[in-house]
Scaffold this motif. Structure first.
Motif, PDB file in Angstrom:
ATOM      1  N   ARG A 282       0.792  -1.285  -0.026  1.00  0.00           N
ATOM      2  CA  ARG A 282      -0.016   0.187   0.079  1.00  0.00           C
ATOM      3  C   ARG A 282       0.777   1.300  -0.059  1.00  0.00           C
ATOM      4  NH1 ARG A 282      -0.914   3.145   3.849  1.00  0.00           N
ATOM      5  NH2 ARG A 282      -0.470   1.501   5.490  1.00  0.00           N
ATOM      6  N   LEU A 283       2.052   1.586   0.826  1.00  0.00           N
ATOM      7  CA  LEU A 283       2.765   2.384   0.929  1.00  0.00           C
ATOM      8  C   LEU A 283       3.412   2.596  -0.417  1.00  0.00           C
ATOM      9  CD1 LEU A 283       3.484   4.743   2.856  1.00  0.00           C
ATOM     10  CD2 LEU A 283       5.459   3.470   3.439  1.00  0.00           C
ATOM     11  N   VAL A 284       3.998   1.601  -0.821  1.00  0.00           N
ATOM     12  CA  VAL A 284       4.759   1.775  -2.277  1.00  0.00           C
ATOM     13  C   VAL A 284       3.726   2.279  -3.404  1.00  0.00           C
ATOM     14  CG1 VAL A 284       5.822   0.297  -4.197  1.00  0.00           C
ATOM     15  CG2 VAL A 284       6.434  -0.082  -1.656  1.00  0.00           C
ATOM     16  N   SER A 285       2.563   1.848  -3.248  1.00  0.00           N
ATOM     17  CA  SER A 285       1.614   2.436  -4.381  1.00  0.00           C
ATOM     18  C   SER A 285       1.373   4.002  -3.987  1.00  0.00           C
ATOM     19  CB  SER A 285       0.552   1.830  -4.448  1.00  0.00           C
ATOM     20  OG  SER A 285      -0.337   1.731  -3.225  1.00  0.00           O
ATOM     21  N   GLU A 286       1.538   4.394  -2.895  1.00  0.00           N
ATOM     22  CA  GLU A 286       1.094   5.841  -2.568  1.00  0.00           C
ATOM     23  C   GLU A 286       2.476   6.656  -2.910  1.00  0.00           C
ATOM     24  OE1 GLU A 286      -1.863   4.893   1.105  1.00  0.00           O
ATOM     25  OE2 GLU A 286       0.027   5.687   1.417  1.00  0.00           O
ATOM     26  N   ILE A 287       3.756   6.268  -2.609  1.00  0.00           N
ATOM     27  CA  ILE A 287       4.765   7.108  -2.527  1.00  0.00           C
ATOM     28  C   ILE A 287       5.748   7.138  -3.637  1.00  0.00           C
ATOM     29  CG2 ILE A 287       4.638   7.482   0.034  1.00  0.00           C
ATOM     30  CD1 ILE A 287       7.120   5.577   0.333  1.00  0.00           C
ATOM     31  N   VAL A 304      17.658  -6.864  -5.839  1.00  0.00           N
ATOM     32  CA  VAL A 304      18.226  -6.241  -4.483  1.00  0.00           C
ATOM     33  C   VAL A 304      17.370  -4.756  -4.410  1.00  0.00           C
ATOM     34  CG1 VAL A 304      20.623  -7.074  -4.969  1.00  0.00           C
ATOM     35  CG2 VAL A 304      19.820  -5.135  -6.433  1.00  0.00           C
ATOM     36  N   ARG A 305      16.921  -4.242  -5.437  1.00  0.00           N
ATOM     37  CA  ARG A 305      16.010  -3.171  -5.273  1.00  0.00           C
ATOM     38  C   ARG A 305      14.708  -3.328  -4.531  1.00  0.00           C
ATOM     39  NH1 ARG A 305      15.809   2.170  -7.659  1.00  0.00           N
ATOM     40  NH2 ARG A 305      13.990   2.984  -7.743  1.00  0.00           N
ATOM     41  N   PHE A 306      14.053  -4.520  -5.002  1.00  0.00           N
ATOM     42  CA  PHE A 306      13.142  -4.813  -4.323  1.00  0.00           C
ATOM     43  C   PHE A 306      13.209  -5.133  -2.886  1.00  0.00           C
ATOM     44  CE2 PHE A 306       8.973  -6.859  -3.489  1.00  0.00           C
ATOM     45  CZ  PHE A 306       9.115  -7.746  -2.538  1.00  0.00           C
ATOM     46  N   GLU A 307      14.171  -5.921  -2.483  1.00  0.00           N
ATOM     47  CA  GLU A 307      14.686  -6.323  -0.964  1.00  0.00           C
ATOM     48  C   GLU A 307      14.738  -5.000  -0.422  1.00  0.00           C
ATOM     49  OE1 GLU A 307      17.943  -8.603  -1.396  1.00  0.00           O
ATOM     50  OE2 GLU A 307      16.988 -10.265  -2.332  1.00  0.00           O
ATOM     51  N   ALA A 308      15.805  -4.091  -0.673  1.00  0.00           N
ATOM     52  CA  ALA A 308      15.727  -2.676  -0.089  1.00  0.00           C
ATOM     53  C   ALA A 308      14.574  -2.056   0.350  1.00  0.00           C
ATOM     54  CB  ALA A 308      16.886  -1.923  -0.521  1.00  0.00           C
ATOM     55  N   ILE A 309      13.680  -1.861  -0.786  1.00  0.00           N
ATOM     56  CA  ILE A 309      12.585  -0.909  -0.570  1.00  0.00           C
ATOM     57  C   ILE A 309      11.634  -1.517   0.319  1.00  0.00           C
ATOM     58  CG2 ILE A 309      10.701   0.046  -1.890  1.00  0.00           C
ATOM     59  CD1 ILE A 309      12.736   0.309  -4.342  1.00  0.00           C
ATOM     60  N   GLY A 325       9.759  10.543   6.769  1.00  0.00           N
ATOM     61  CA  GLY A 325      10.628  10.931   5.544  1.00  0.00           C
ATOM     62  C   GLY A 325       9.941  10.147   4.259  1.00  0.00           C
ATOM     63  N   ALA A 326       8.875   9.785   4.374  1.00  0.00           N
ATOM     64  CA  ALA A 326       8.001   9.041   3.237  1.00  0.00           C
ATOM     65  C   ALA A 326       7.956   9.719   1.995  1.00  0.00           C
ATOM     66  CB  ALA A 326       6.645   8.574   3.577  1.00  0.00           C
ATOM     67  N   TRP A 327       7.942  10.741   1.782  1.00  0.00           N
ATOM     68  CA  TRP A 327       7.655  11.628   0.583  1.00  0.00           C
ATOM     69  C   TRP A 327       9.056  12.152   0.157  1.00  0.00           C
ATOM     70  CZ3 TRP A 327       3.208  10.376  -1.405  1.00  0.00           C
ATOM     71  CH2 TRP A 327       2.274  10.346  -0.423  1.00  0.00           C
TER      72      TRP A 327
END
Length: 367
Positions: A282-287, A304-309, A325-327
């Motif tokens: 949900r958060l990924v889709s928002e920010i 690696v990008r998926f894991e980090a995020i 710091g989300a935005w």
């Protein structure tokens, strides 16, 4: 020098396992083998069937054509392994589960039904572009009579033995990846949960993958790593099972399978993991306008990008759901430091793994 007791115990173990892996050798013509695989398939009643722990058809058409070419010119091909599983489920009485050989059987089925168009043939280039029905009728009959050998495990071989064999004998040119092997070796509620969340449309939209990666259960691998790192990333590289990612995830999957089996459906572990996954997406889709992709035009999602995020978000939300710091995260993901932590060179080094996860976590928390 081993003692007599040690030698006797070793011999007892060998004899015990040998009694379980009881088998017979059979030969079937290609046309009979395909018929046994296709007849009743849609109803789930085909005599020779693919179990759910096996992988999808991942051989590309050129590789399938090479297999057909090998049969046409008389080259030897590996044995197929099947197992009689009627002793475990009355509905499966008389049916044979494919332990190893699904790629070959599916290729034969595609060829005989006219779906496969031959390509990349080197010994028989004149057949490139042919379907089965394009060959002389006499050649079709001769091809249908080509026999393949099967090793049939009897009903004495239980499911654990078959899954273990599936993992051991899959040593061909197209090796099982971690998730394919995991599905076969350690079924359970956690692996089922991973399979379920990996199918979510929101996940597919946010983390696009190639068709080849989809077929080899890359989505499930991403989901399994997410849960394992979210709970245990600080131990990665510090224990014997944590020195290799596949072993690290395997160890976690075993523990989660056991915990969820004990708690039952909808237990606290399952509820916690589902919530963490859903909140993260949900958060990924928002920010993040591009989801897990590097750019709007990217058609794949680096692990690696998926894991980090994903893991960084889950850890940050666990610590402070307000995420000050989300935005600003989009800007941080384009900085050299993040690129350095997510380059493929030594990507699974402990410092890289913990570094990229904590980088995202700390940026979200405004640190």
């Amino acid at each position: 020098m081993k003692s007599k007791d040690e030698i006797d115990e070793a011999e007892r173990q060998i004899r015990t396992v040998q009694q379980v892996v009881d088998y017979t050798v059979r030969e079937y013509p290609v046309e009979v083998l395909v018929e046994k695989h296709l007849t009743g398939k849609l109803e789930g009643e085909n005599e020779i069937f693919v179990p759910d722990y096996q992988r999808d058809l991942i051989w590309e058409d050129k590789r399938q054509s090479k297999f057909i070419e090998s049969l046409l010119i008389g080259l030897p091909v590996p044995y197929l392994f099947v197992a009689d599983v009627g002793n475990e489920d009355p509905d499966l009485e008389g049916r044979l589960e494919i332990v190893d050989g699904t790629q070959r059987i599916r290729t034969l089925a595609r060829f005989l039904t006219g779906e496969l168009v031959l390509e990349g043939m080197e010994k028989l280039p004149g057949l490139n572009g042919f379907r089965f029905g394009d060959m002389l009728a006499s050649r079709q009959r001769r091809f249908g009579r080509i026999t393949l050998r099967l090793i049939e495990l009897t009903e004495k071989a239980d499911e654990e033995t078959r899954r273990d064999m599936f993992d051991r004998i899959n040593t061909g040119p197209v090796r099982l990846n971690d998730m394919e092997s995991r599905r076969g070796r350690m079924p359970g509620p956690f692996v089922d949960l991973v399979r379920e969340v990996a199918r979510q449309e929101a996940f597919k939209t946010l983390a696009p993958l190639s068709k080849a990666a989809e077929k080899r259960f890359e989505r499930e691998e991403l989901a399994a790593r997410f849960f394992a790192y979210m709970d245990d990333y600080t131990t990665y590289g510090q224990t014997e099972s944590g020195k290799v990612v596949s072993l690290f995830v395997d160890d976690y999957a075993k523990r989660m399978n056991a915990a969820m089996e004990q708690e039952g459906p909808g237990g606290p572990t399952e509820t916690r993991l589902r919530a963490a996954w859903d909140d993260m997406l949900r958060l990924v889709s928002e920010i993040l306008p591009n989801g897990f992709r590097k750019s709007p035009s990217a058609k794949s999602t680096p692990r690696v990008r998926f894991e980090a995020i994903a893991v960084g978000i889950a850890l940050a939300m666990r610590e402070d759901s307000s995420l000050p710091g989300a935005w600003d995260l989009v800007g941080h993901l384009s900085k050299p430091k993040f690129r350095e932590l997510t380059t493929s060179d030594a990507a699974n080094n402990r410092n890289r793994v913990t570094g990229r996860i904590e980088y995202v976590r700390d940026r979200l928390l405004g640190r």
